[in-house]
Design a protein around this motif. Structure first.
Motif, PDB file in Angstrom:
ATOM      1  N   GLU A 187       0.848  -1.195   0.000  1.00  0.00           N
ATOM      2  CA  GLU A 187       0.000   0.000   0.000  1.00  0.00           C
ATOM      3  C   GLU A 187       0.880   1.241   0.000  1.00  0.00           C
ATOM      4  OE1 GLU A 187      -3.626   2.183   2.478  1.00  0.00           O
ATOM      5  OE2 GLU A 187      -2.818   0.263   3.195  1.00  0.00           O
ATOM      6  N   TYR A 188       0.514   2.206  -0.835  1.00  0.00           N
ATOM      7  CA  TYR A 188       1.276   3.459  -0.865  1.00  0.00           C
ATOM      8  C   TYR A 188       0.413   4.553  -1.451  1.00  0.00           C
ATOM      9  CZ  TYR A 188       5.134   6.746  -1.507  1.00  0.00           C
ATOM     10  OH  TYR A 188       5.950   7.848  -1.437  1.00  0.00           O
ATOM     11  N   ASN A 189       0.281   5.629  -0.708  1.00  0.00           N
ATOM     12  CA  ASN A 189      -0.479   6.789  -1.150  1.00  0.00           C
ATOM     13  C   ASN A 189      -0.116   7.961  -0.247  1.00  0.00           C
ATOM     14  OD1 ASN A 189      -2.324   6.638   1.252  1.00  0.00           O
ATOM     15  ND2 ASN A 189      -2.963   4.736   0.247  1.00  0.00           N
ATOM     16  N   LEU A 190      -0.686   9.107  -0.485  1.00  0.00           N
ATOM     17  CA  LEU A 190      -0.369  10.286   0.306  1.00  0.00           C
ATOM     18  C   LEU A 190      -0.701  10.106   1.784  1.00  0.00           C
ATOM     19  CD1 LEU A 190      -1.553  13.041  -2.179  1.00  0.00           C
ATOM     20  CD2 LEU A 190       0.723  12.959  -1.121  1.00  0.00           C
ATOM     21  N   ALA A 191      -1.681   9.273   2.084  1.00  0.00           N
ATOM     22  CA  ALA A 191      -2.071   9.048   3.475  1.00  0.00           C
ATOM     23  C   ALA A 191      -1.306   7.905   4.131  1.00  0.00           C
ATOM     24  CB  ALA A 191      -3.574   8.771   3.563  1.00  0.00           C
ATOM     25  N   GLU A 192      -0.646   7.084   3.338  1.00  0.00           N
ATOM     26  CA  GLU A 192       0.075   5.918   3.856  1.00  0.00           C
ATOM     27  C   GLU A 192       1.455   5.839   3.200  1.00  0.00           C
ATOM     28  OE1 GLU A 192       1.784   3.550   5.489  1.00  0.00           O
ATOM     29  OE2 GLU A 192      -0.230   3.260   6.335  1.00  0.00           O
ATOM     30  N   ARG A 193       2.455   6.437   3.864  1.00  0.00           N
ATOM     31  CA  ARG A 193       3.798   6.526   3.299  1.00  0.00           C
ATOM     32  C   ARG A 193       4.829   5.725   4.086  1.00  0.00           C
ATOM     33  NH1 ARG A 193       5.211  12.746   2.115  1.00  0.00           N
ATOM     34  NH2 ARG A 193       7.164  11.703   1.577  1.00  0.00           N
ATOM     35  N   SER A 194       4.378   4.853   4.973  1.00  0.00           N
ATOM     36  CA  SER A 194       5.330   4.150   5.828  1.00  0.00           C
ATOM     37  C   SER A 194       6.248   3.215   5.045  1.00  0.00           C
ATOM     38  CB  SER A 194       4.594   3.372   6.933  1.00  0.00           C
ATOM     39  OG  SER A 194       3.642   2.489   6.390  1.00  0.00           O
ATOM     40  N   GLY A 195       5.879   2.864   3.817  1.00  0.00           N
ATOM     41  CA  GLY A 195       6.766   2.055   2.995  1.00  0.00           C
ATOM     42  C   GLY A 195       8.088   2.735   2.713  1.00  0.00           C
ATOM     43  N   GLU A 196       8.145   4.054   2.854  1.00  0.00           N
ATOM     44  CA  GLU A 196       9.381   4.791   2.606  1.00  0.00           C
ATOM     45  C   GLU A 196      10.449   4.498   3.657  1.00  0.00           C
ATOM     46  OE1 GLU A 196       8.441   8.924   2.266  1.00  0.00           O
ATOM     47  OE2 GLU A 196       6.935   8.596   0.701  1.00  0.00           O
ATOM     48  N   ARG A 197      10.035   3.965   4.815  1.00  0.00           N
ATOM     49  CA  ARG A 197      11.005   3.705   5.879  1.00  0.00           C
ATOM     50  C   ARG A 197      11.957   2.566   5.497  1.00  0.00           C
ATOM     51  NH1 ARG A 197       6.176   4.497   9.517  1.00  0.00           N
ATOM     52  NH2 ARG A 197       6.461   6.576  10.433  1.00  0.00           N
ATOM     53  N   ASP A 198      11.404   1.415   5.152  1.00  0.00           N
ATOM     54  CA  ASP A 198      12.247   0.244   4.885  1.00  0.00           C
ATOM     55  C   ASP A 198      11.913  -0.489   3.598  1.00  0.00           C
ATOM     56  OD1 ASP A 198      14.051  -0.069   7.277  1.00  0.00           O
ATOM     57  OD2 ASP A 198      12.133   0.008   8.305  1.00  0.00           O
ATOM     58  N   LEU A 199      10.627  -0.554   3.233  1.00  0.00           N
ATOM     59  CA  LEU A 199      10.247  -1.342   2.065  1.00  0.00           C
ATOM     60  C   LEU A 199      10.828  -0.776   0.779  1.00  0.00           C
ATOM     61  CD1 LEU A 199       6.537  -2.141   2.974  1.00  0.00           C
ATOM     62  CD2 LEU A 199       8.378  -3.805   2.707  1.00  0.00           C
ATOM     63  N   PHE A 200      10.743   0.531   0.575  1.00  0.00           N
ATOM     64  CA  PHE A 200      11.241   1.111  -0.668  1.00  0.00           C
ATOM     65  C   PHE A 200      12.764   1.029  -0.785  1.00  0.00           C
ATOM     66  CE2 PHE A 200       7.524   3.975  -2.212  1.00  0.00           C
ATOM     67  CZ  PHE A 200       6.662   2.907  -2.096  1.00  0.00           C
ATOM     68  N   PRO A 201      13.519   1.398   0.270  1.00  0.00           N
ATOM     69  CA  PRO A 201      14.979   1.223   0.168  1.00  0.00           C
ATOM     70  C   PRO A 201      15.373  -0.229  -0.068  1.00  0.00           C
ATOM     71  CG  PRO A 201      14.428   2.672   1.998  1.00  0.00           C
ATOM     72  CD  PRO A 201      13.133   2.093   1.507  1.00  0.00           C
ATOM     73  N   MET A 202      14.676  -1.161   0.588  1.00  0.00           N
ATOM     74  CA  MET A 202      14.952  -2.577   0.361  1.00  0.00           C
ATOM     75  C   MET A 202      14.694  -2.960  -1.084  1.00  0.00           C
ATOM     76  SD  MET A 202      13.190  -5.621  -0.197  1.00  0.00           S
ATOM     77  CE  MET A 202      11.546  -5.179   0.331  1.00  0.00           C
ATOM     78  N   ALA A 203      13.554  -2.497  -1.632  1.00  0.00           N
ATOM     79  CA  ALA A 203      13.216  -2.851  -3.008  1.00  0.00           C
ATOM     80  C   ALA A 203      14.261  -2.310  -3.985  1.00  0.00           C
ATOM     81  CB  ALA A 203      11.825  -2.306  -3.352  1.00  0.00           C
ATOM     82  N   ARG A 204      14.736  -1.086  -3.757  1.00  0.00           N
ATOM     83  CA  ARG A 204      15.779  -0.521  -4.625  1.00  0.00           C
ATOM     84  C   ARG A 204      17.039  -1.362  -4.579  1.00  0.00           C
ATOM     85  NH1 ARG A 204      14.231   4.480  -2.329  1.00  0.00           N
ATOM     86  NH2 ARG A 204      16.080   4.452  -0.987  1.00  0.00           N
ATOM     87  N   GLU A 205      17.455  -1.731  -3.368  1.00  0.00           N
ATOM     88  CA  GLU A 205      18.706  -2.458  -3.190  1.00  0.00           C
ATOM     89  C   GLU A 205      18.619  -3.892  -3.711  1.00  0.00           C
ATOM     90  OE1 GLU A 205      22.720  -2.525  -2.010  1.00  0.00           O
ATOM     91  OE2 GLU A 205      21.286  -0.854  -2.055  1.00  0.00           O
ATOM     92  N   MET A 206      17.434  -4.509  -3.560  1.00  0.00           N
ATOM     93  CA  MET A 206      17.281  -5.915  -3.886  1.00  0.00           C
ATOM     94  C   MET A 206      16.683  -6.173  -5.272  1.00  0.00           C
ATOM     95  SD  MET A 206      18.439  -7.785  -1.446  1.00  0.00           S
ATOM     96  CE  MET A 206      19.136  -7.487   0.175  1.00  0.00           C
ATOM     97  N   GLY A 207      16.366  -5.113  -6.005  1.00  0.00           N
ATOM     98  CA  GLY A 207      15.920  -5.294  -7.378  1.00  0.00           C
ATOM     99  C   GLY A 207      14.465  -5.657  -7.549  1.00  0.00           C
ATOM    100  N   LEU A 208      13.583  -5.157  -6.681  1.00  0.00           N
ATOM    101  CA  LEU A 208      12.156  -5.409  -6.806  1.00  0.00           C
ATOM    102  C   LEU A 208      11.442  -4.152  -7.285  1.00  0.00           C
ATOM    103  CD1 LEU A 208      13.202  -7.390  -4.386  1.00  0.00           C
ATOM    104  CD2 LEU A 208      10.773  -7.673  -3.941  1.00  0.00           C
ATOM    105  N   GLY A 209      10.614  -4.282  -8.294  1.00  0.00           N
ATOM    106  CA  GLY A 209       9.766  -3.183  -8.721  1.00  0.00           C
ATOM    107  C   GLY A 209       8.552  -3.091  -7.811  1.00  0.00           C
ATOM    108  N   VAL A 210       8.118  -1.874  -7.516  1.00  0.00           N
ATOM    109  CA  VAL A 210       7.012  -1.667  -6.574  1.00  0.00           C
ATOM    110  C   VAL A 210       5.713  -1.424  -7.337  1.00  0.00           C
ATOM    111  CG1 VAL A 210       6.076  -0.185  -4.762  1.00  0.00           C
ATOM    112  CG2 VAL A 210       8.525  -0.767  -4.788  1.00  0.00           C
ATOM    113  N   ALA A 211       4.713  -2.257  -7.037  1.00  0.00           N
ATOM    114  CA  ALA A 211       3.349  -2.023  -7.509  1.00  0.00           C
ATOM    115  C   ALA A 211       2.548  -1.548  -6.302  1.00  0.00           C
ATOM    116  CB  ALA A 211       2.745  -3.307  -8.083  1.00  0.00           C
TER     117      ALA A 211
END
Length: 355
Positions: A187-211
């Motif tokens: 989940e990611y939207n203006l009201a729910e940005r907690s993915g920016e803490r760990d999920l997004f950096p992890m996805a960048r480093e590990m090669g996962l595209g985010v849907a």
């Protein structure tokens, strides 16, 4: 520069090309009381594909299986041109403990059922839907790799799992030569940005595209709610199942989300467009997001969603949205990004980060 659905993006560390907006098929069917009838669902599918869209998202239990069945009917004429993503692990038969979970038996049975409903020989992308915290990661990864080697699944993805667990899985898959995870759905939207803490950096480093699912926060960012709803009686979720009632019951409607929706509405008025387009354009333009997943019940709603491809923000508008929706990243992220953390490592030296 505006986008189009046929301005394709690569999905994670793979060569798979997908549209910048994915079509969510959870609205295909009315079993959940708020979806689209088959004829309307067909119109949604046709509109998306005619515009150049190729990335369609469903799951084994969406609308009790109707989502996959309808999608299989609609995709029959151009299956090869589509990227069909589905999911396994949610309970398919109440009372049967092995009809859900992340283990091999649940995965293989769910995939076989999805293949039949989708009327296809293979799935382009299979996600683990919800982590069960019981199945050994090696069992899940090896079973997924077996499906890939059999040609029943082309790419593997994962949803609703902690970042540390995903990074551990990706490392194990890499060391053992198993199929890697190429997609993360969260989940990611203006009201729910907690993915920016760990999920997004992890996805960048590990090669996962985010849907990104729920880019409109379940409709909270479209301006359909008012402060009068804050004091409305909460519905009984056992008997009331419309989307609005769901949002009211789970406490997603707050003074913060209403204030955020006000900022979205103001910027929409400045651009002469709708709040929904503004809210959807925000994750769409985030370089960490491969494709927000849009869900519509009518062609008019889908048309409005597709209009987000044309939105361009001014720097001032970006700053207002950022300020209104900002979250604390917490420790250690705020410390490492702050002046103290930087100077402890580099002093007064200016060192450009890796791009």
């Amino acid at each position: 520069m505006s986008l189009t659905l046929d301005t394709y993006r690569l999905l994670g560390r793979s060569g798979l090309r997908v549209s910048p907006l994915a079509l969510g098929a959870a609205t295909f069917g009315t079993e959940w009381d708020w979806g689209a009838e088959p004829d309307e669902a067909r119109k949604l599918f046709d509109l998306y594909v005619e515009r150049g869209g190729n990335f369609i998202d469903t799951a084994s239990t969406y609308t009790n299986g109707s989502s996959e069945r309808l999608l299989g009917e609609f995709a029959r004429g151009n299956r090869q041109s589509l990227v069909l993503a589905t999911k396994f692990s949610t309970l398919r038969r109440p009372g049967d403990p092995n009809s859900g979970g992340n283990h091999r038996k649940a995965m293989f049975a769910s995939v076989e059922a999805s293949l039949r409903r989708l009327n296809t020989d293979y799935l382009d992308l299979l996600y683990l839907h919800v982590w069960d915290a019981m199945t050994p990661v090696e069992e899940f990864l090896r079973a997924m790799d077996d499906l890939v080697r059999q040609g029943k699944v082309l790419y593997a993805g994962i949803c609703n799992v902690p970042a540390w667990q995903v990074s551990r899985m990706q490392t194990i898959a890499d060391l053992r030569g198993w199929s890697p995870l190429v997609a993360l759905q969260t989940e990611y939207n203006l009201a729910e940005r907690s993915g920016e803490r760990d999920l997004f950096p992890m996805a960048r480093e590990m090669g996962l595209g985010v849907a990104a699912f729920s880019p409109l926060a379940g409709g909270l960012l479209t301006g359909k709610y008012t402060r009068a709803d804050l004091t409305a009686p909460k519905p009984d979720t056992d008997t009331d199942s419309t989307r609005k009632e769901f949002n009211l019951a789970n406490g997603a409607l707050t003074e913060r989300t209403l204030a955020l929706a006000d900022v979205v509405k103001d910027i929409a008025a400045e651009q002469g467009t709708t709040p929904g387009r503004i809210a959807l354009a925000w994750p769409l333009q985030n370089p960490d997001v491969t494709a927000p997943i849009i869900g519509a019940r009518t062609p008019a709603q889908l048309e409005d969603n597709l209009g987000a491809l044309e939105i361009e923000f001014t720097p001032a508008q970006c700053a207002r949205l950022e300020q209104a929706s900002a979250i604390s990243l917490g420790f250690p992220h705020d410390f490492l990004a702050g002046e103290r953390g930087r100077t402890m490592n580099s002093g007064d030296l200016m060192i450009e980060p890796r791009r």
